[in-house]
Design a protein around this motif. Structure first.
Motif, PDB file in Angstrom:
ATOM      1  N   TYR A  44       0.720  -1.287   0.355  1.00 34.71           N
ATOM      2  CA  TYR A  44      -0.099  -0.059   0.055  1.00 34.71           C
ATOM      3  C   TYR A  44       0.969   1.528  -0.181  1.00 34.71           C
ATOM      4  O   TYR A  44       0.280   1.998  -0.366  1.00 34.71           O
ATOM      5  N   ILE A  59       0.038   6.447   0.914  1.00 30.98           N
ATOM      6  CA  ILE A  59      -0.116   5.844   0.472  1.00 30.98           C
ATOM      7  C   ILE A  59      -1.792   5.645  -0.341  1.00 30.98           C
ATOM      8  O   ILE A  59      -2.213   6.143  -0.408  1.00 30.98           O
ATOM      9  N   GLN A  63      -6.002   0.186  -0.449  1.00 26.06           N
ATOM     10  CA  GLN A  63      -5.200  -0.738  -0.399  1.00 26.06           C
ATOM     11  C   GLN A  63      -5.236  -1.117   0.886  1.00 26.06           C
ATOM     12  O   GLN A  63      -5.475  -2.223   1.158  1.00 26.06           O
ATOM     13  N   ARG A  64      -5.119   0.253   1.724  1.00 29.38           N
ATOM     14  CA  ARG A  64      -5.138  -0.355   3.360  1.00 29.38           C
ATOM     15  C   ARG A  64      -5.882  -0.655   4.270  1.00 29.38           C
ATOM     16  O   ARG A  64      -6.086  -1.761   4.799  1.00 29.38           O
ATOM     17  N   PHE A 145      -3.199   2.184  11.799  1.00 31.62           N
ATOM     18  CA  PHE A 145      -1.820   1.708  11.396  1.00 31.62           C
ATOM     19  C   PHE A 145      -1.194   1.378  13.114  1.00 31.62           C
ATOM     20  O   PHE A 145      -1.667   1.557  14.081  1.00 31.62           O
ATOM     21  N   GLU A 149       4.128  -0.411  11.723  1.00 36.37           N
ATOM     22  CA  GLU A 149       3.715  -0.202  10.633  1.00 36.37           C
ATOM     23  C   GLU A 149       4.443   1.294  10.391  1.00 36.37           C
ATOM     24  O   GLU A 149       4.802   2.386   9.506  1.00 36.37           O
TER      25      GLU A 149
END
Length: 159
Positions: A44, A59, A63-64, A145, A149
């Motif tokens: 991502y 990012i 996708q995240r 996150f 991360e």
């Protein structure tokens, strides 16, 4: 008399879904542009976006959240936000399909996050707001996150 407080939110679209983040976390809204790639990052992580000489880790927010990767359009934007993580704040660019509006809601309009029937992990949902055009999902940026991360993103941005 209600104890509800007013929340100012920036709403944005990812596919058919509408999300929101508190306006207090939004630094800037940029037109989409290609990022400077960073090798060996998570899928991502698109790379760094230049914001007035500062590299902002950027990012693919679709996708995240477990949606399909984005395809840039004229409406694609980079929402530069402050993400509170552990002992600091990480500046991050979120690529979103479109930014919709700044709006006000009251905390009594906020419903708890549903734990079934959604395509993304409900851990990130700070609440849901029912509006005439459908639901708006309030994203809890502090939970997007893990600390690991966030640390990895910060290290890559500094490299």
């Amino acid at each position: 008399m209600s104890d509800a407080t007013e929340l100012q939110l920036v709403t944005f679209g990812l596919g058919a879904e509408i999300f929101a983040v508190p306006v207090t976390l939004v630094r800037e809204i940029l037109d989409y542009r290609e990022t400077f790639r960073i090798p060996n990052g998570p899928d991502y992580l698109l790379g760094l976006t230049d914001m007035r000489g500062q590299g902002v880790p950027t990012i693919d927010f679709r996708q995240r959240l477990g949606l399909s990767p984005f395809e840039p359009t004229q409406a694609t934007r980079i929402l530069v936000v402050d993400v509170p993580v552990a002992d600091r704040v990480l500046m991050l660019g979120l690529v979103v399909d479109r930014v919709l509006e700044v709006c006000s809601v009251t905390t009594d309009q906020l419903e708890a996050a549903p734990d079934i029937g959604v395509r993304w992990s409900s851990d990130y949902i700070g609440g849901v707001i029912k509006r005439s055009e459908g639901f708006v999902v309030l994203v809890d940026m502090a939970k997007i996150f893990s600390s690991e991360e966030a640390r990895a993103l910060a290290v890559r941005a500094a490299a």
